[in-house]
Scaffold this motif. Structure first.
Motif, mmCIF file in Angstrom:
data_model
loop_
_atom_site.group_PDB
_atom_site.id
_atom_site.type_symbol
_atom_site.label_atom_id
_atom_site.label_comp_id
_atom_site.label_asym_id
_atom_site.label_seq_id
_atom_site.Cartn_x
_atom_site.Cartn_y
_atom_site.Cartn_z
ATOM 1 N N VAL A 215 53.515 71.356 44.946
ATOM 2 C CA VAL A 215 53.884 72.446 45.864
ATOM 3 C C VAL A 215 52.989 73.664 45.625
ATOM 4 C CG1 VAL A 215 55.705 74.070 46.524
ATOM 5 C CG2 VAL A 215 56.260 71.656 46.088
ATOM 6 N N LEU A 216 52.770 73.988 44.357
ATOM 7 C CA LEU A 216 51.893 75.116 44.027
ATOM 8 C C LEU A 216 50.488 74.884 44.576
ATOM 9 C CD1 LEU A 216 51.199 77.754 42.572
ATOM 10 C CD2 LEU A 216 50.906 76.425 40.472
ATOM 11 N N ASP A 217 49.986 73.686 44.453
ATOM 12 C CA ASP A 217 48.651 73.380 44.967
ATOM 13 C C ASP A 217 48.578 73.584 46.479
ATOM 14 O OD1 ASP A 217 47.777 72.781 42.436
ATOM 15 O OD2 ASP A 217 47.878 70.598 42.686
ATOM 16 N N ARG A 218 49.645 73.234 47.182
ATOM 17 C CA ARG A 218 49.649 73.434 48.636
ATOM 18 C C ARG A 218 49.645 74.927 48.973
ATOM 19 N NH1 ARG A 218 53.312 68.963 48.501
ATOM 20 N NH2 ARG A 218 55.147 70.304 48.813
ATOM 21 N N HIS A 219 50.404 75.709 48.208
ATOM 22 C CA HIS A 219 50.375 77.155 48.431
ATOM 23 C C HIS A 219 48.983 77.717 48.125
ATOM 24 C CE1 HIS A 219 54.521 77.836 49.451
ATOM 25 N NE2 HIS A 219 54.978 77.315 48.317
ATOM 26 N N CYS A 220 48.340 77.210 47.105
ATOM 27 C CA CYS A 220 46.977 77.660 46.787
ATOM 28 C C CYS A 220 46.029 77.366 47.941
ATOM 29 C CB CYS A 220 46.484 76.985 45.505
ATOM 30 S SG CYS A 220 47.224 77.627 43.974
ATOM 31 N N ALA A 221 46.190 76.198 48.544
ATOM 32 C CA ALA A 221 45.341 75.857 49.693
ATOM 33 C C ALA A 221 45.574 76.838 50.843
ATOM 34 C CB ALA A 221 45.631 74.428 50.144
ATOM 35 N N ASP A 222 46.826 77.187 51.078
ATOM 36 C CA ASP A 222 47.138 78.149 52.143
ATOM 37 C C ASP A 222 46.541 79.519 51.839
ATOM 38 O OD1 ASP A 222 48.604 76.207 53.452
ATOM 39 O OD2 ASP A 222 50.532 76.869 52.650
ATOM 40 N N GLU A 223 46.481 79.876 50.555
ATOM 41 C CA GLU A 223 45.959 81.181 50.149
ATOM 42 C C GLU A 223 44.452 81.148 49.891
ATOM 43 O OE1 GLU A 223 47.664 83.992 49.989
ATOM 44 O OE2 GLU A 223 49.571 83.030 50.554
ATOM 45 N N GLN A 224 43.844 79.980 50.085
ATOM 46 C CA GLN A 224 42.419 79.776 49.787
ATOM 47 C C GLN A 224 42.125 80.152 48.333
ATOM 48 O OE1 GLN A 224 40.464 82.037 52.995
ATOM 49 N NE2 GLN A 224 40.312 80.149 54.188
ATOM 50 N N ARG A 225 42.983 79.673 47.465
ATOM 51 C CA ARG A 225 42.910 79.944 46.031
ATOM 52 C C ARG A 225 42.600 78.651 45.291
ATOM 53 N NH1 ARG A 225 46.249 83.098 42.282
ATOM 54 N NH2 ARG A 225 45.161 82.932 40.280
ATOM 55 N N ASP A 226 41.697 78.711 44.340
ATOM 56 C CA ASP A 226 41.395 77.551 43.510
ATOM 57 C C ASP A 226 42.587 77.290 42.593
ATOM 58 O OD1 ASP A 226 40.451 75.596 41.841
ATOM 59 O OD2 ASP A 226 38.789 76.782 41.019
ATOM 60 N N PRO A 227 43.267 76.143 42.712
ATOM 61 C CA PRO A 227 44.424 75.886 41.852
ATOM 62 C C PRO A 227 44.070 75.910 40.374
ATOM 63 C CG PRO A 227 44.182 74.164 43.521
ATOM 64 C CD PRO A 227 42.996 75.049 43.637
ATOM 65 N N ALA A 228 42.826 75.580 40.045
ATOM 66 C CA ALA A 228 42.411 75.550 38.642
ATOM 67 C C ALA A 228 42.367 76.949 38.024
ATOM 68 C CB ALA A 228 41.055 74.881 38.505
ATOM 69 N N SER A 229 42.427 77.984 38.859
ATOM 70 C CA SER A 229 42.396 79.350 38.344
ATOM 71 C C SER A 229 43.759 79.814 37.842
ATOM 72 C CB SER A 229 41.886 80.319 39.414
ATOM 73 O OG SER A 229 42.815 80.413 40.487
ATOM 74 N N ILE A 230 44.775 78.984 38.009
ATOM 75 C CA ILE A 230 46.134 79.319 37.582
ATOM 76 C C ILE A 230 46.487 78.505 36.333
ATOM 77 C CG2 ILE A 230 48.578 79.280 38.199
ATOM 78 C CD1 ILE A 230 47.700 79.629 41.119
ATOM 79 N N THR A 231 46.804 79.197 35.257
ATOM 80 C CA THR A 231 47.222 78.543 34.024
ATOM 81 C C THR A 231 48.648 78.030 34.195
ATOM 82 O OG1 THR A 231 45.812 79.993 32.709
ATOM 83 C CG2 THR A 231 47.584 78.852 31.552
ATOM 84 N N ARG A 232 48.852 76.759 33.862
ATOM 85 C CA ARG A 232 50.153 76.123 34.054
ATOM 86 C C ARG A 232 50.837 75.953 32.700
ATOM 87 N NH1 ARG A 232 48.850 72.897 38.998
ATOM 88 N NH2 ARG A 232 47.390 74.289 40.040
ATOM 89 N N THR A 233 52.029 76.521 32.559
ATOM 90 C CA THR A 233 52.742 76.475 31.294
ATOM 91 C C THR A 233 54.170 76.007 31.534
ATOM 92 O OG1 THR A 233 53.656 78.727 31.271
ATOM 93 C CG2 THR A 233 51.364 78.471 30.580
ATOM 94 N N ILE A 234 54.811 75.542 30.461
ATOM 95 C CA ILE A 234 56.194 75.087 30.552
ATOM 96 C C ILE A 234 57.003 75.677 29.400
ATOM 97 C CG2 ILE A 234 55.792 72.930 31.793
ATOM 98 C CD1 ILE A 234 55.768 71.481 29.082
ATOM 99 N N LEU A 235 58.304 75.752 29.602
ATOM 100 C CA LEU A 235 59.237 76.106 28.544
ATOM 101 C C LEU A 235 59.921 74.824 28.097
ATOM 102 C CD1 LEU A 235 60.667 78.296 26.849
ATOM 103 C CD2 LEU A 235 62.366 78.465 28.683
ATOM 104 N N GLY A 236 59.671 74.422 26.852
ATOM 105 C CA GLY A 236 60.238 73.185 26.349
ATOM 106 C C GLY A 236 61.726 73.313 26.091
ATOM 107 N N MET A 237 62.447 72.231 26.337
ATOM 108 C CA MET A 237 63.899 72.243 26.191
ATOM 109 C C MET A 237 64.377 71.532 24.923
ATOM 110 S SD MET A 237 65.114 73.860 28.867
ATOM 111 C CE MET A 237 63.733 74.979 28.704
#
Length: 291
Positions: A215-237
């Protein structure tokens, strides 16, 4: 992958007088052990989903300023600031101050806020969710403007600033990293694509994270943003020290999705010892996990 610590529990042996020393010792152990980030919550009360609301909770940015003087390398931030807690011009100034005193180690983590009870209890306005997201977008715009050379007025629906002066400027170049927390597909992840440098998702299961990242990648495409420019992190459970091998194996699936950092919570009586063990047993091996 990198490892971060999310310090969420202030109910510690020794009572209030022990909170500062234990928090400091934990952050220093994380710093010396090679952890990448150290984050706190941003709440007035402890979360009722986590513990009783009467349990201890520190004001986040005051605590981070304290930790800036106790550490040398860690990125410091809140996971995440609620947009309703501080006026955006003041928030930009606070994060700038943290960035300056820490030598460029501040991160602005921000979200739409959700804990209604603490707002009502302390008399802080808590508008409907649609308005909170409008305010979140304006706050992101204001922070971008205050951390630029543009000192012109800001005229938004909810916020009006006559002069967006921010002096001193942040040490971070070009500005502190912005992380938008949350996984809402229509609004939150769109704001990540439009304004943020990083996102943070709950690591419930890899398949769900994979969907959110699509979903984030699709929003990046709409914003003409390189998805690789966004650091992806998680909170471990989970507790990585309960079974280090199993934890590292589970992280392989997230790394394959492009997740570059996981934050874990030291929900133990001795969080400093927990952080020390992370540096010895997890950080070096997690650094070898990757796509």
């Amino acid at each position: 992958m990198e490892l971060g610590i999310h310090f969420a529990n202030f109910t510690l042996p020794g009572g209030p007088a022990a909170i500062g020393p234990i928090l400091s010792d934990t952050a220093r152990a994380a710093d010396e052990g090679g952890c990448a980030t150290f984050t706190l919550m941003d709440h007035y009360f402890q979360m009722e989903e986590f513990a009783d609301r009467h349990e201890p909770m520190l004001e986040g940015y005051t605590a981070l300023g304290f930790l800036a003087g106790r550490t040398e390398r860690l990125t410091l931030g809140l996971l995440v600031t609620g947009v309703t807690y501080r006026h955006p011009g003041l928030l930009a100034k606070i994060v700038t101050t943290l960035d300056v005193v820490s030598g460029g180690r501040a991160q602005l983590g921000i979200g739409a806020a959700w804990y209604e009870r603490e707002h009502l209890a302390l008399g802080v306005p808590f508008p409907p969710v649609s308005e909170r997201f409008e305010r979140l977008e304006e706050t992101l715009q204001i922070c971008h403007q205050m951390w630029s050379d543009d000192e012109s007025p800001f005229e938004g629906k909810h916020y009006q600033l006559a002069e967006t002066i921010c002096s001193p400027r942040p040490v971070s170049s070009p500005r502190p990293r912005i992380l938008v927390g949350g996984s809402g597909e229509q609004k939150t992840l769109r704001l990540v694509a439009r304004y943020a440098d990083a996102c943070n998702l709950f690591a419930i299961e890899a398949a769900e994270v994979a969907h959110k990242l699509e979903v984030l990648d699709r929003h990046c495409a709409d914003e003409q943003r390189d998805p690789a420019s966004i650091t992806r992190t998680i909170l471990g459970m989970s507790d990585p020290l309960a079974d280090v091998d199993a934890f590292l194996k589970s992280m392989e699936a997230y790394a394959a999705l492009g997740i570059s950092m996981v934050e874990v919570m030291p929900l133990v009586e001795d969080p400093a010892a927990f952080a020390t063990r992370l540096g010895e047993e997890v950080v070096p091996r997690l650094a070898e996990v990757g796509p």
